[in-house]
Design a protein around this motif. Structure first.
Motif, short mmCIF file in Angstrom:
data_model
loop_
_atom_site.label_atom_id
_atom_site.label_comp_id
_atom_site.label_asym_id
_atom_site.label_seq_id
_atom_site.Cartn_x
_atom_site.Cartn_y
_atom_site.Cartn_z
N ASP A 105 9.25 40.39 -8.70
CA ASP A 105 9.85 41.11 -7.87
C ASP A 105 10.01 40.26 -6.49
OD1 ASP A 105 10.80 43.85 -8.67
OD2 ASP A 105 9.17 44.65 -7.34
N ASP A 107 9.80 41.23 -3.51
CA ASP A 107 8.96 41.47 -2.50
C ASP A 107 7.55 40.97 -2.73
OD1 ASP A 107 8.56 43.43 -4.32
OD2 ASP A 107 8.64 45.16 -2.91
N HIS A 236 2.00 41.61 -4.11
CA HIS A 236 3.40 42.34 -4.09
C HIS A 236 3.17 43.31 -2.91
CE1 HIS A 236 5.98 45.25 -6.67
NE2 HIS A 236 6.55 44.81 -5.76
N ASN A 238 4.49 45.98 -2.15
CA ASN A 238 5.16 47.27 -2.33
C ASN A 238 4.94 48.32 -1.54
OD1 ASN A 238 2.58 47.54 -3.57
ND2 ASN A 238 3.19 49.04 -4.75
MN MN Z 1 8.66 45.33 -5.45
#
Ligand code: MN
Length: 302
Positions: A105, A107, A236, A238
């Protein structure tokens, strides 16, 4: 040669540049074939992404225009734009002889060598991914009790099995069949179809936001939390409030994000929320001890 997939739209392209830079800088001895699947990227943005690997002979970056028609029938939710589905087309982006691909990902940042991941034998597994500790997913993705729910931000694909057994179409069908109940569309469907074909990776390969917050996952034990924070390989960002490109975030890896950013073509980025009032708020949260992110002194990464 390691095969990497990242996917982005125009608004996340900067973070994609940061993610590439962090990967390359912390794995100087590895050769990478990086595919960026883009949804509606401008030529200027594509060139900026390619520039992130241009100084390094070990890195090849290939930006692919993803055809929006492929995901036309898939649902969009209020939380997630449709580009979350692009990872499911992983087999379209690599040559037939490629057997293993790591999806990351954008991010996230890579803060250490991840060469161990590529030596990981997948054997009969279709995918490898990291658990979300104590995830309660019955409502949106019911699984048999002996299986844990995984995060879809870092995925090691056994591309041979993925192609041979046509998992993408199984997962797309799962999304369409369960569109009423799913909450995290790509992640629920990957879990729903692959829960018993998934190799569990160590938490350090996808250290999600809550690991850096106070009083979370306490049941894992203090030593385990400490180990995961200190040995993080992929961090991450998230979840709400974790994104380091917002000035008000107090994620301990925010400085690291900006340090990688300074070595990308997006180096002039300034957060729009960087105001005097937010400066006061940001540090007051720490001073008044109401900030939920921990301060860590062992932030990793080159
Ligand atoms: Mn993510």
């Amino acid at each position: 040669m390691f095969n990497i997939l990242m996917t982005t739209n125009e608004s996340y392209a900067q973070h994609c540049g940061v993610c590439i830079t962090s990967l390359v800088e912390n794995n100087p001895d590895s050769q990478f074939n990086i595919v960026i699947a883009g949804l509606g990227l401008s030529n200027l943005t594509k060139n900026k992404i390619i520039e992130c690997g241009s100084l390094n002979d070990n890195v090849k970056i290939n930006v692919i225009d993803f055809n929006h028609d492929k995901i036309k029938s898939l649902p969009e939710t209020s939380m997630y734009t449709k580009d979350i589905y692009l990872r499911l087309w992983v087999d379209d982006f690599f040559d037939l002889e490629v057997e293993t691909v790591l999806y990351i990902d954008v991010d996230a940042i890579v803060v250490d060598s991840i060469s161990d991941l590529f030596n990981q034998e997948l054997e009969e597994y279709v995918i490898a991914a990291v658990d979300i500790p104590f995830a309660e997913c019955e409502e949106h993705c019911p699984l048999p009790p002996e299986f844990n729910y995984f995060n879809s931000g870092v995925l090691l694909f056994n591309l041979k099995r993925w192609r041979d057994e046509k998992y993408r179409s199984q997962i797309v069908n799962y999304i369409l069949d369960n569109s009423k109940s799913i909450e995290y569309p790509d992640q629920d469907a990957l879990n729903g179809v692959l829960f018993n074909k998934r190799l569990k990776l160590d938490y350090t390969y996808n250290v999600i936001g809550p690991f850096f917050r106070k009083n979370t996952y306490e049941k894992l034990g203090k030593n385990e939390i400490k180990r995961i924070r200190e040995q993080a390989k992929i961090v991450h960002f998230n979840g709400v409030g974790a994104k380091p490109w917002f000035y008000t975030s107090n994620h301990p890896y925010q400085k690291k994000y900006f340090s990688y950013l300074s070595r990308t073509p997006w180096q002039d980025y300034r957060p729009v929320d960087k105001t005097f009032l937010n400066f006061v708020k940001k540090y007051l949260r720490i001073i008044l001890n109401v900030e939920s992110f921990v301060r860590v002194s062992f932030v990793k990464g080159s």
